[in-house]
Design a protein around this motif. Structure first.
Motif, PDB file in Angstrom:
ATOM      1  N   GLU A   1       0.865  -1.185   0.000  1.00 33.62           N
ATOM      2  CA  GLU A   1       0.000   0.000   0.000  1.00 33.62           C
ATOM      3  C   GLU A   1       0.894   1.226   0.000  1.00 33.62           C
ATOM      4  O   GLU A   1       1.460   1.592   1.021  1.00 33.62           O
ATOM      5  CB  GLU A   1      -0.911   0.009   1.227  1.00 33.62           C
ATOM      6  N   LEU A   2       1.055   1.816  -1.147  1.00 35.09           N
ATOM      7  CA  LEU A   2       2.054   2.882  -1.303  1.00 35.09           C
ATOM      8  C   LEU A   2       1.386   4.234  -1.416  1.00 35.09           C
ATOM      9  O   LEU A   2       0.815   4.565  -2.431  1.00 35.09           O
ATOM     10  CB  LEU A   2       2.891   2.605  -2.555  1.00 35.09           C
ATOM     11  N   GLU A   3       1.429   5.032  -0.347  1.00 32.29           N
ATOM     12  CA  GLU A   3       0.937   6.410  -0.381  1.00 32.29           C
ATOM     13  C   GLU A   3      -0.454   6.513  -1.003  1.00 32.29           C
ATOM     14  O   GLU A   3      -0.631   7.076  -2.065  1.00 32.29           O
ATOM     15  CB  GLU A   3       1.912   7.293  -1.177  1.00 32.29           C
ATOM     16  N   ASN A   4      -1.450   5.896  -0.355  1.00 30.75           N
ATOM     17  CA  ASN A   4      -2.807   5.934  -0.895  1.00 30.75           C
ATOM     18  C   ASN A   4      -3.399   7.332  -0.734  1.00 30.75           C
ATOM     19  O   ASN A   4      -4.247   7.585   0.109  1.00 30.75           O
ATOM     20  CB  ASN A   4      -3.688   4.900  -0.179  1.00 30.75           C
ATOM     21  N   SER A   5      -2.917   8.235  -1.535  1.00 28.57           N
ATOM     22  CA  SER A   5      -3.372   9.620  -1.498  1.00 28.57           C
ATOM     23  C   SER A   5      -3.062  10.261  -2.838  1.00 28.57           C
ATOM     24  O   SER A   5      -2.127   9.863  -3.516  1.00 28.57           O
ATOM     25  CB  SER A   5      -2.666  10.372  -0.374  1.00 28.57           C
TER      26      SER A   5
ATOM     27  N   TYR B   1     -13.674  12.433   3.507  1.00 27.90           N
ATOM     28  CA  TYR B   1     -12.648  11.943   2.579  1.00 27.90           C
ATOM     29  C   TYR B   1     -12.153  10.555   2.997  1.00 27.90           C
ATOM     30  O   TYR B   1     -11.796   9.736   2.143  1.00 27.90           O
ATOM     31  CB  TYR B   1     -11.475  12.924   2.520  1.00 27.90           C
ATOM     32  N   ALA B   2     -12.142  10.291   4.300  1.00 20.18           N
ATOM     33  CA  ALA B   2     -11.721   8.969   4.789  1.00 20.18           C
ATOM     34  C   ALA B   2     -12.697   7.866   4.365  1.00 20.18           C
ATOM     35  O   ALA B   2     -12.334   6.690   4.344  1.00 20.18           O
ATOM     36  CB  ALA B   2     -11.605   8.995   6.309  1.00 20.18           C
ATOM     37  N   LYS B   3     -13.926   8.248   4.007  1.00 23.04           N
ATOM     38  CA  LYS B   3     -14.929   7.263   3.560  1.00 23.04           C
ATOM     39  C   LYS B   3     -14.841   6.971   2.064  1.00 23.04           C
ATOM     40  O   LYS B   3     -15.453   6.015   1.582  1.00 23.04           O
ATOM     41  CB  LYS B   3     -16.337   7.767   3.896  1.00 23.04           C
ATOM     42  N   THR B   4     -14.122   7.798   1.306  1.00 23.75           N
ATOM     43  CA  THR B   4     -13.967   7.575  -0.142  1.00 23.75           C
ATOM     44  C   THR B   4     -13.048   6.369  -0.365  1.00 23.75           C
ATOM     45  O   THR B   4     -12.297   5.988   0.542  1.00 23.75           O
ATOM     46  CB  THR B   4     -13.366   8.817  -0.834  1.00 23.75           C
ATOM     47  N   PRO B   5     -13.063   5.738  -1.552  1.00 20.13           N
ATOM     48  CA  PRO B   5     -12.229   4.552  -1.776  1.00 20.13           C
ATOM     49  C   PRO B   5     -10.749   4.743  -1.469  1.00 20.13           C
ATOM     50  O   PRO B   5     -10.122   3.899  -0.837  1.00 20.13           O
ATOM     51  CB  PRO B   5     -12.435   4.270  -3.276  1.00 20.13           C
ATOM     52  N   LEU B   6     -10.184   5.877  -1.896  1.00 22.20           N
ATOM     53  CA  LEU B   6      -8.767   6.129  -1.650  1.00 22.20           C
ATOM     54  C   LEU B   6      -8.500   6.390  -0.164  1.00 22.20           C
ATOM     55  O   LEU B   6      -7.487   5.949   0.385  1.00 22.20           O
ATOM     56  CB  LEU B   6      -8.307   7.329  -2.490  1.00 22.20           C
ATOM     57  N   GLY B   7      -9.428   7.094   0.481  1.00 24.61           N
ATOM     58  CA  GLY B   7      -9.316   7.353   1.918  1.00 24.61           C
ATOM     59  C   GLY B   7      -9.388   6.071   2.722  1.00 24.61           C
ATOM     60  O   GLY B   7      -8.636   5.859   3.678  1.00 24.61           O
ATOM     61  N   LYS B   8     -10.307   5.172   2.338  1.00 23.09           N
ATOM     62  CA  LYS B   8     -10.444   3.876   3.011  1.00 23.09           C
ATOM     63  C   LYS B   8      -9.159   3.054   2.877  1.00 23.09           C
ATOM     64  O   LYS B   8      -8.718   2.411   3.832  1.00 23.09           O
ATOM     65  CB  LYS B   8     -11.608   3.092   2.410  1.00 23.09           C
ATOM     66  N   ALA B   9      -8.586   3.074   1.664  1.00 25.12           N
ATOM     67  CA  ALA B   9      -7.346   2.322   1.410  1.00 25.12           C
ATOM     68  C   ALA B   9      -6.228   2.817   2.315  1.00 25.12           C
ATOM     69  O   ALA B   9      -5.451   2.024   2.852  1.00 25.12           O
ATOM     70  CB  ALA B   9      -6.955   2.448  -0.043  1.00 25.12           C
TER      71      ALA B   9
ATOM     72  N   VAL C   1      -6.532   4.411   5.284  1.00 28.75           N
ATOM     73  CA  VAL C   1      -6.839   4.036   6.675  1.00 28.75           C
ATOM     74  C   VAL C   1      -6.505   2.566   6.902  1.00 28.75           C
ATOM     75  O   VAL C   1      -5.926   2.187   7.918  1.00 28.75           O
ATOM     76  CB  VAL C   1      -8.328   4.326   6.993  1.00 28.75           C
ATOM     77  N   ARG C   2      -6.882   1.723   5.906  1.00 27.07           N
ATOM     78  CA  ARG C   2      -6.618   0.286   6.004  1.00 27.07           C
ATOM     79  C   ARG C   2      -5.123   0.016   6.088  1.00 27.07           C
ATOM     80  O   ARG C   2      -4.658  -0.803   6.877  1.00 27.07           O
ATOM     81  CB  ARG C   2      -7.206  -0.422   4.786  1.00 27.07           C
ATOM     82  N   ALA C   3      -4.354   0.739   5.253  1.00 21.04           N
ATOM     83  CA  ALA C   3      -2.895   0.560   5.236  1.00 21.04           C
ATOM     84  C   ALA C   3      -2.279   0.944   6.577  1.00 21.04           C
ATOM     85  O   ALA C   3      -1.398   0.245   7.096  1.00 21.04           O
ATOM     86  CB  ALA C   3      -2.290   1.396   4.128  1.00 21.04           C
ATOM     87  N   LEU C   4      -2.773   2.043   7.178  1.00 21.03           N
ATOM     88  CA  LEU C   4      -2.240   2.495   8.467  1.00 21.03           C
ATOM     89  C   LEU C   4      -2.566   1.506   9.583  1.00 21.03           C
ATOM     90  O   LEU C   4      -1.723   1.186  10.413  1.00 21.03           O
ATOM     91  CB  LEU C   4      -2.800   3.875   8.806  1.00 21.03           C
ATOM     92  N   THR C   5      -3.817   1.014   9.580  1.00 19.03           N
ATOM     93  CA  THR C   5      -4.223   0.051  10.626  1.00 19.03           C
ATOM     94  C   THR C   5      -3.465  -1.270  10.497  1.00 19.03           C
ATOM     95  O   THR C   5      -3.056  -1.855  11.483  1.00 19.03           O
ATOM     96  CB  THR C   5      -5.735  -0.230  10.547  1.00 19.03           C
ATOM     97  N   GLU C   6      -3.258  -1.711   9.238  1.00 22.27           N
ATOM     98  CA  GLU C   6      -2.486  -2.941   9.021  1.00 22.27           C
ATOM     99  C   GLU C   6      -1.061  -2.791   9.524  1.00 22.27           C
ATOM    100  O   GLU C   6      -0.502  -3.702  10.125  1.00 22.27           O
ATOM    101  CB  GLU C   6      -2.473  -3.297   7.532  1.00 22.27           C
ATOM    102  N   GLY C   7      -0.485  -1.609   9.277  1.00 14.14           N
ATOM    103  CA  GLY C   7       0.879  -1.338   9.744  1.00 14.14           C
ATOM    104  C   GLY C   7       0.976  -1.391  11.257  1.00 14.14           C
ATOM    105  O   GLY C   7       1.917  -1.955  11.824  1.00 14.14           O
TER     106      GLY C   7
END
Length: 849
Positions: free
Chosen positions: A100-104, A808-816, A818-824
């Motif tokens: 998950e590389l810089e989902n922004s 923005y956190a609810k949009t597809p890119l925002g979700k990705a 958040v998911r990447a941060l929580t996985e980390g």
């Protein structure tokens, strides 16, 4: 600057590009990478270096006057633009889910810029000037037509071109009034002087006839004068000290220097010379081609005929019969001269006959085998799909294939072969090179003559066969059958979707254009440049992301994204066709952050038409389902025909309302909801049409359909301190104000925290009235004057900014992200637990012993 300077700039850019191309081709076979930081560092350095090359090539293309050099630069320039867009896309969306590389949409290169010793200005995406220059005449004509339509429809007031003459009596009356006023003012000043003299005489009588003390008066004047001169000297010394320390700009800094003005004149002249050389080059292409056809055409024709006759004789000598002449589809005489001997040609003919005989036998077997293979393939594909899913989890990130690397390589090779070591001492004015044109046109002339020679030699071969071998010309049934089969295959393979019905087949584009303007659906964009969207770079982006804090993007980052996703693809057809496709773009942010300005800047920089499909604008127009279809058909037909085009949907959240408010039900804001996704699907790669939505309240829209339409979302925040500092200065100067020592801009930037660009512009425009601008010389501006206007406006509070972040956190890119941060975080916790278990296990073992 001289021709040699720009040639040197081009050469340096080509060298840098050559090294990058070598690096990219060498790095391709490397193993997939799993490390987040190394992948991002690699992509970011490539991106920054390509941007630097892009900047140099853009300047070179704009200023080099040699028409043949400009063709090579243009090819490389478009390739570099496309590669930048590909790298940006790689940084945003990765194929492999493992990394998950810089989902922004926003990326920060602070540390890389520091390592490369570059400033943020070096990665500013320039807008190629040829986007507008090459179609300036078309744009001016279109502006005239648009203005004329608006005037005829009564939607635009006609500017008065002449002043209506006054009657003689009125003129005399005006002169009398002004003369009497002048005499009145003179009389008043004269009476004032008389009054003051009388007053002085009365005071002298009261004091007893004592006159003024001359020495005391002189002393008093000396005190005042010495104090004034000393104050001026001190002020001058302080200014010199501040300039020396670099705290203040030098006095000539704000003046337009003579050298800069001269350079601008030279640039304008170079553009004129560029146009002149281009017209000469286009004429030379035609004249040199006709000259070659006249002078060298007969010789080429004779040599081709001799070679083909020689081939006839050699084939007959080896095979005992004359060969069959290749068809136009096979290439005609080009197939003969593909460096093959008559023996090889005879062997090929024999092999073809054997293959044809075998094909007949294997036809029936082939049909049965194909059916079996299809069944087996389906089973294998299912198995492979499962295997791939399993592999994806283990594999890392790998660079995807590029559409622009071959274009850049081709341009780079052309530069090396033709221009790198070319001696141009004879061509000081940098006009076209006739030898290069001859090389290109000689091939074209040869091809044209070859077609004519083929027809003649086919007839000659027929005559030879009839005369020598007494053979009739056999019809090539096999070739015909093969052709039929190919056609059938084309029919089977070419199952295309049904073409959209043209609802306006009898109407011209001009009539549709006129109707859309009259209805207010096609509007005139404001002349705003992207550089007018002022903002500063964010210097803490990387630092904050390392601590898992998502920084708010700066205005410079927003400007970069508009250039990448909007301007570059819309401006260049070659880039749009091969770059990652962006059909719709959403600009979300609080009121006054410059969303509409960015839409107008998009149109200004690319020369695009602007269509307004906002819910408030289309309310009551083209009612009913059929009316809506007609309106959308007209809009997109004109947009595709007169591309590039921007379809603007203001307050786009209304189109996707969760629940329509009672006050807006009559307006029918959700008219476009069902049709928008269908229209976006119908847009092809060659259609330079961009749908841009702007919204102040995106959280009121239904998120799923909203994000299906707008896959690229740019969140525009309120400006930070650095951007506000630059903004205040820019807007004050733009509105005719002067920045002096008495105006503390730093204080204004600090106080205006929470206020947007719109608030700042309103405050400056209200303060800087005509009367205040006239007083500027005697009464300089102060920060306190602007505070009253700011205080009367409501700022953007932190709560509102938080709601935008949550949305923005609810949009597809925002979700990705958040998911990447929580996985980390989970991975980090898991490692900690494992270490704890190992230590505990070891201690237990020791105790047992």
């Amino acid at each position: 600057m001289s021709h040699s300077t720009y040639n040197k700039m081009w050469a340096e850019a080509q060298e840098a590009l050559n090294s990058l191309l070598q690096r990219e081709t060498e790095d391709k076979p490397l193993k997939p990478q799993k490390d987040h930081m190394t992948v991002f560092q690699m992509l970011a350095t490539l991106y920054i270096k390509y941007v630097q090359i892009f900047r140099n090539l853009e300047i070179a293309y704009d200023q080099i006057v040699h028409p043949q050099k400009r063709l090579v630069i243009r090819q490389v320039l478009e390739g570099v633009m496309g590669r930048i867009l590909e790298l940006k896309n790689e940084m945003v969306e990765l194929e492999n889910e493992m990394v998950e590389l810089e989902n922004s949409e926003f990326h920060y290169f602070d540390d890389i810029l520091q390592d490369l010793k570059l400033s943020p200005e070096h990665i500013e995406i320039p807008i190629p000037r040829y986007f507008i220059k090459e179609k300036l005449k078309v744009l001016r004509e279109r502006e005239k037509i648009l203005a004329q339509i608006l005037i005829n429809a009564g939607l635009q007031d006609i500017e008065p071109k002449y002043v209506k003459p006054l009657p003689l009596e009125e003129v005399i009356r005006v002169i009398q009034i002004s003369e009497r006023a002048r005499q009145g003012r003179l009389r008043a000043t004269f009476m004032k002087q008389i009054y003051l003299e009388e007053k002085r005489e009365r005071q002298a009588r009261l004091q007893g006839g004592k006159g003024p003390n001359v020495n005391a008066a002189a002393l008093r004047i000396q005190k005042v004068w010495r104090r004034f001169t000393q104050w001026k000297k001190t002020e001058k010394m302080r200014d010199e000290e501040m300039i020396f320390l670099g705290m203040n700009p030098p006095p000539q800094f704000q003046r337009i220097s003579a050298s800069l003005a001269r350079a601008q004149n030279v640039e304008a002249k170079r553009c004129e010379v560029q146009g002149k050389h281009e017209t000469e080059y286009q004429k030379a292409l035609v004249s040199i081609k006709t000259h070659l056809r006249e002078m060298e055409g007969p010789d080429i024709k004779e040599s081709l005929q001799e070679q083909i006759r020689q081939w006839f004789i050699e084939c007959r000598h080896i095979t005992g019969k004359f060969p069959d002449y290749p068809n136009e589809e096979e290439g005609g005489s080009t197939a003969i001269f593909s460096q093959k001997t008559p023996d090889q040609v005879a062997a090929e003919l024999a092999a073809k006959e054997e293959e044809a005989a075998l094909q007949k036998k294997t036809k029936e077997k082939g049909k049965k085998e194909k059916e079996k293979k299809k069944k087996d393939k389906k089973g294998k594909e299912k198995g492979k799909g499962k295997e791939k899913k399993g592999k994806k989890d283990n594999e890392g990130w790998k660079m995807g294939p590029s559409n622009f690397l071959p274009i850049m390589k081709e341009g780079n090779n052309r530069y090396k072969d033709v221009w790198q070591n070319r001696d141009e001492q004879w061509n000081f004015p940098q006009e076209y090179d006739p030898e290069l044109i001859k090389e290109e046109k000689r091939k074209e002339v040869e091809e044209e003559i070859r077609v004519q020679v083929d027809e003649l030699m086919r007839q000659e071969l027929k005559n030879l066969k009839l005369a020598v071998d007494r053979e009739k010309d056999k019809k090539r049934k096999k070739g015909k059958k093969g052709g039929k089969k190919k056609k059938k295959k084309g029919k089977k393979g070419g199952r295309k979707k049904k073409k959209e019905k043209d609802l306006t087949p009898d109407r011209t584009i001009d009539s549709l254009y006129k109707e859309l303007v009259e209805e207010g659906l096609l509007i005139k964009p404001k002349t705003v440049k992207l550089s007018d969207y002022v903002g500063e770079y964010s210097y803490l982006g990387t630092t904050l992301r390392q601590v898992d804090i998502e920084p708010m993007p700066s205005l410079m980052d927003v400007r970069q994204l508009i250039a990448l996703y909007g301007i570059l693809p819309l401006g260049s057809q070659a880039v749009h066709e091969k770059a990652p496709l962006v059909k719709a773009l959403l600009l979300a942010g609080p009121m006054g952050v410059g969303k509409k300005m960015l839409v107008h800047a998009l149109c200004t920089e690319t020369g695009a038409n602007l269509f307004n499909l906002s819910a408030s604008n289309i309310a009551g127009k083209y009612p009913g389902k059929s009316g809506l279809q007609m309106m959308l058909h007209m809009v997109f037909k004109v947009a595709k025909q007169l591309q590039p085009s921007v379809i603007w949907i203001g307050d786009t959240e209304k189109t996707f309302y969760k629940k329509v408010p009672k006050s807006e039900k009559e307006m029918e804001p959700k008219r476009l909801k069902k049709n928008l996704p269908k229209i976006l699907k119908s847009l092809k790669v060659e259609d330079r049409v961009l749908v841009v939505g702007t919204t102040q309240r995106p959280f009121e829209a239904d998120l799923r359909p909203f994000c299906k339409v707008y896959k690229k979302i740019i969140l525009i925040p309120r400006p930070d301190y650095a951007s506000r500092f630059v903004l205040w200065k820019h807007i004050i100067l733009q509105n005719g104000g002067a920045v002096t020592k008495s105006l503390n801009i730093s204080c204004l930037a600090k106080v205006s925290d929470g206020f947007t660009q719109g608030h700042v512009i309103y405050a400056v425009q209200t303060v800087l009235s005509e009367r205040r601008l006239r007083q500027m010389h005697n009464k300089p501006l102060t920060a306190a004057e602007f505070l009253g206007c700011l205080a009367r406006q409501d700022p953007v509070y932190k709560e509102e900014e938080e709601t935008f972040k949550v949305w923005y956190a609810k949009t597809p890119l925002g979700k990705a992200r958040v998911r990447a941060l929580t996985e980390g975080e989970e991975v980090g916790k898991g490692k900690g637990k494992e270490k704890g278990k190992k230590k505990g296990g070891k201690k237990g073992k020791k105790k047992k012993k």
